[in-house]
Design a protein around this motif. Structure first.
Motif, mmCIF file in Angstrom:
data_model
loop_
_atom_site.group_PDB
_atom_site.id
_atom_site.type_symbol
_atom_site.label_atom_id
_atom_site.label_comp_id
_atom_site.label_asym_id
_atom_site.label_seq_id
_atom_site.Cartn_x
_atom_site.Cartn_y
_atom_site.Cartn_z
ATOM 1 N N LEU A 18 0.686 -1.366 0.255
ATOM 2 C CA LEU A 18 0.263 -0.026 0.066
ATOM 3 C C LEU A 18 0.730 1.241 0.013
ATOM 4 C CD1 LEU A 18 -2.723 1.216 0.141
ATOM 5 C CD2 LEU A 18 -2.914 0.908 2.320
ATOM 6 N N ALA A 19 2.005 1.223 0.819
ATOM 7 C CA ALA A 19 2.923 2.531 0.981
ATOM 8 C C ALA A 19 3.464 2.778 -0.595
ATOM 9 C CB ALA A 19 4.166 2.348 1.868
ATOM 10 N N VAL A 20 3.954 1.775 -1.118
ATOM 11 C CA VAL A 20 4.506 1.757 -2.474
ATOM 12 C C VAL A 20 3.538 2.268 -3.517
ATOM 13 C CG1 VAL A 20 5.689 0.357 -4.330
ATOM 14 C CG2 VAL A 20 6.446 0.033 -1.991
ATOM 15 N N LEU A 21 2.291 1.548 -3.498
ATOM 16 C CA LEU A 21 1.628 2.092 -4.398
ATOM 17 C C LEU A 21 0.923 3.583 -4.286
ATOM 18 C CD1 LEU A 21 -1.098 -0.908 -4.631
ATOM 19 C CD2 LEU A 21 0.423 -0.045 -6.488
ATOM 20 N N SER A 22 1.003 3.845 -2.828
ATOM 21 C CA SER A 22 0.623 5.432 -2.618
ATOM 22 C C SER A 22 1.603 6.424 -3.243
ATOM 23 C CB SER A 22 0.556 5.720 -1.108
ATOM 24 O OG SER A 22 1.884 5.909 -0.514
ATOM 25 N N GLN A 23 2.894 5.858 -3.553
ATOM 26 C CA GLN A 23 3.836 6.951 -3.863
ATOM 27 C C GLN A 23 4.225 6.913 -5.366
ATOM 28 O OE1 GLN A 23 5.582 9.200 -1.656
ATOM 29 N NE2 GLN A 23 3.723 8.189 -0.576
ATOM 30 N N LEU A 24 3.377 6.044 -6.099
ATOM 31 C CA LEU A 24 3.387 5.676 -7.563
ATOM 32 C C LEU A 24 2.359 6.477 -8.431
ATOM 33 C CD1 LEU A 24 4.973 2.163 -7.665
ATOM 34 C CD2 LEU A 24 6.105 4.354 -8.073
ATOM 35 N N TYR A 82 -5.398 0.963 -13.837
ATOM 36 C CA TYR A 82 -5.964 -0.273 -13.128
ATOM 37 C C TYR A 82 -5.458 -0.396 -11.674
ATOM 38 C CZ TYR A 82 -6.934 -5.171 -11.566
ATOM 39 O OH TYR A 82 -6.908 -6.409 -10.830
ATOM 40 N N GLY A 83 -4.073 -0.016 -11.644
ATOM 41 C CA GLY A 83 -3.436 0.068 -10.241
ATOM 42 C C GLY A 83 -4.052 1.196 -9.419
ATOM 43 N N THR A 84 -4.634 2.499 -10.169
ATOM 44 C CA THR A 84 -5.024 3.544 -9.499
ATOM 45 C C THR A 84 -6.351 3.135 -8.787
ATOM 46 O OG1 THR A 84 -4.037 5.166 -10.692
ATOM 47 C CG2 THR A 84 -6.008 6.020 -9.486
ATOM 48 N N GLU A 85 -7.073 2.475 -9.586
ATOM 49 C CA GLU A 85 -8.642 1.836 -9.163
ATOM 50 C C GLU A 85 -8.299 0.925 -7.652
ATOM 51 O OE1 GLU A 85 -10.979 -0.041 -11.969
ATOM 52 O OE2 GLU A 85 -10.364 1.261 -13.509
ATOM 53 N N ILE A 86 -7.267 0.074 -8.081
ATOM 54 C CA ILE A 86 -6.938 -0.980 -7.030
ATOM 55 C C ILE A 86 -6.520 -0.107 -5.585
ATOM 56 C CG2 ILE A 86 -5.562 -2.919 -6.263
ATOM 57 C CD1 ILE A 86 -7.821 -3.692 -7.937
ATOM 58 N N PHE A 87 -5.618 0.916 -5.837
ATOM 59 C CA PHE A 87 -4.919 1.415 -4.837
ATOM 60 C C PHE A 87 -6.030 2.207 -4.048
ATOM 61 C CE2 PHE A 87 -3.769 6.158 -3.391
ATOM 62 C CZ PHE A 87 -2.972 5.594 -2.352
ATOM 63 N N LEU A 88 -6.994 3.188 -4.784
ATOM 64 C CA LEU A 88 -7.991 3.647 -3.974
ATOM 65 C C LEU A 88 -8.906 2.709 -3.159
ATOM 66 C CD1 LEU A 88 -8.871 6.227 -6.907
ATOM 67 C CD2 LEU A 88 -7.724 6.699 -4.543
ATOM 68 N N GLN A 89 -9.313 1.555 -3.696
ATOM 69 C CA GLN A 89 -10.096 0.499 -2.973
ATOM 70 C C GLN A 89 -9.353 0.163 -1.684
ATOM 71 O OE1 GLN A 89 -11.360 -2.485 -5.891
ATOM 72 N NE2 GLN A 89 -12.461 -1.112 -6.805
ATOM 73 N N GLU A 93 -10.072 0.261 2.275
ATOM 74 C CA GLU A 93 -10.099 -1.035 3.145
ATOM 75 C C GLU A 93 -9.007 -0.785 4.195
ATOM 76 O OE1 GLU A 93 -11.561 -4.241 4.294
ATOM 77 O OE2 GLU A 93 -12.230 -3.403 2.413
ATOM 78 N N TRP A 94 -8.017 0.073 4.026
ATOM 79 C CA TRP A 94 -6.980 0.053 4.982
ATOM 80 C C TRP A 94 -7.512 0.803 6.002
ATOM 81 C CZ3 TRP A 94 -2.599 -1.287 7.325
ATOM 82 C CH2 TRP A 94 -1.913 -0.454 8.243
ATOM 83 N N LYS A 95 -8.204 2.222 5.626
ATOM 84 C CA LYS A 95 -8.791 3.035 6.666
ATOM 85 C C LYS A 95 -9.736 2.285 7.539
ATOM 86 C CE LYS A 95 -7.749 7.371 4.369
ATOM 87 N NZ LYS A 95 -8.042 8.594 3.929
ATOM 88 N N LYS A 96 -10.526 1.400 6.894
ATOM 89 C CA LYS A 96 -11.736 0.955 7.704
ATOM 90 C C LYS A 96 -10.984 -0.077 8.631
ATOM 91 C CE LYS A 96 -15.409 -2.446 6.424
ATOM 92 N NZ LYS A 96 -15.117 -3.719 6.865
ATOM 93 N N THR A 97 -10.125 -0.941 7.967
ATOM 94 C CA THR A 97 -9.512 -1.842 8.881
ATOM 95 C C THR A 97 -8.566 -1.364 10.118
ATOM 96 O OG1 THR A 97 -9.334 -3.444 7.149
ATOM 97 C CG2 THR A 97 -8.032 -3.842 9.124
ATOM 98 N N SER A 98 -8.090 -0.029 9.664
ATOM 99 C CA SER A 98 -7.247 0.752 10.775
ATOM 100 C C SER A 98 -8.263 1.228 11.954
ATOM 101 C CB SER A 98 -6.545 1.853 10.389
ATOM 102 O OG SER A 98 -5.803 2.530 10.999
ATOM 103 N N ASP A 99 -9.312 1.845 11.480
ATOM 104 C CA ASP A 99 -10.420 2.400 12.419
ATOM 105 C C ASP A 99 -11.093 1.336 13.119
ATOM 106 O OD1 ASP A 99 -10.367 4.868 11.333
ATOM 107 O OD2 ASP A 99 -11.897 4.774 10.185
ATOM 108 N N GLU A 100 -11.085 0.046 12.767
ATOM 109 C CA GLU A 100 -11.621 -1.165 13.546
ATOM 110 C C GLU A 100 -10.714 -1.338 14.549
ATOM 111 O OE1 GLU A 100 -14.477 -2.819 9.851
ATOM 112 O OE2 GLU A 100 -12.624 -3.525 10.385
ATOM 113 N N LEU A 101 -9.564 -1.476 14.022
ATOM 114 C CA LEU A 101 -8.556 -2.034 15.011
ATOM 115 C C LEU A 101 -8.188 -0.981 16.008
ATOM 116 C CD1 LEU A 101 -5.660 -3.779 12.871
ATOM 117 C CD2 LEU A 101 -6.773 -4.954 14.704
#
Length: 114
Positions: A18-24, A82-89, A93-101
């Motif tokens: 996720l970190a790498v995708l965010s920087q690309l 396609y990578g941009t779509e996947i990154f946004l999804q 998902e990360w934000k949702k999981t992070s909030d739950e945790l």
């Protein structure tokens, strides 16, 4: 490797993607990618980064191109459409999981202070 190190490595593996995708979102070459991640506090070895970039390219999440205009050719990577779509999804998902945790872990902290 201790159990804690092993579990920490496992935990980091998904977050590095996720970190790498965010920087690309803009084109980057390997070393510039390492620097931008480290500036955010995320360290990544080149021996981890390059296989990850090859995997992301094989999965069609990123594309690469060579820049030979400098004395030293550099391979630049950037998110594909396609990578941009996947990154946004994944980001959602990360934000949702992070909030739950955070909720679960906050409950743990309250239990420890009792």
């Amino acid at each position: 490797m201790t159990l804690l190190q092993s579990l920490t490595t496992e935990l980091r593996r998904g977050t590095l993607t996720l970190a790498v995708l965010s920087q690309l979102r803009k084109p980057q070459y390997g070393y510039s990618l390492v620097q931008s991640l480290e500036a955010s506090g995320i360290s990544i070895d080149q021996s981890t980064l390059y296989p990850l970039l090859r995997r992301l390219e094989k999965q069609e999440l990123v594309t690469s191109s060579w820049d030979t205009s400098e004395s030293r050719p550099r391979k630049y990577y950037v998110l594909s459409e396609y990578g941009t779509e996947i990154f946004l999804q994944l980001k959602k998902e990360w934000k949702k999981t992070s909030d739950e945790l955070s909720i679960l872990l906050q409950g743990e902290e309250e239990d420890e202070s009792d």
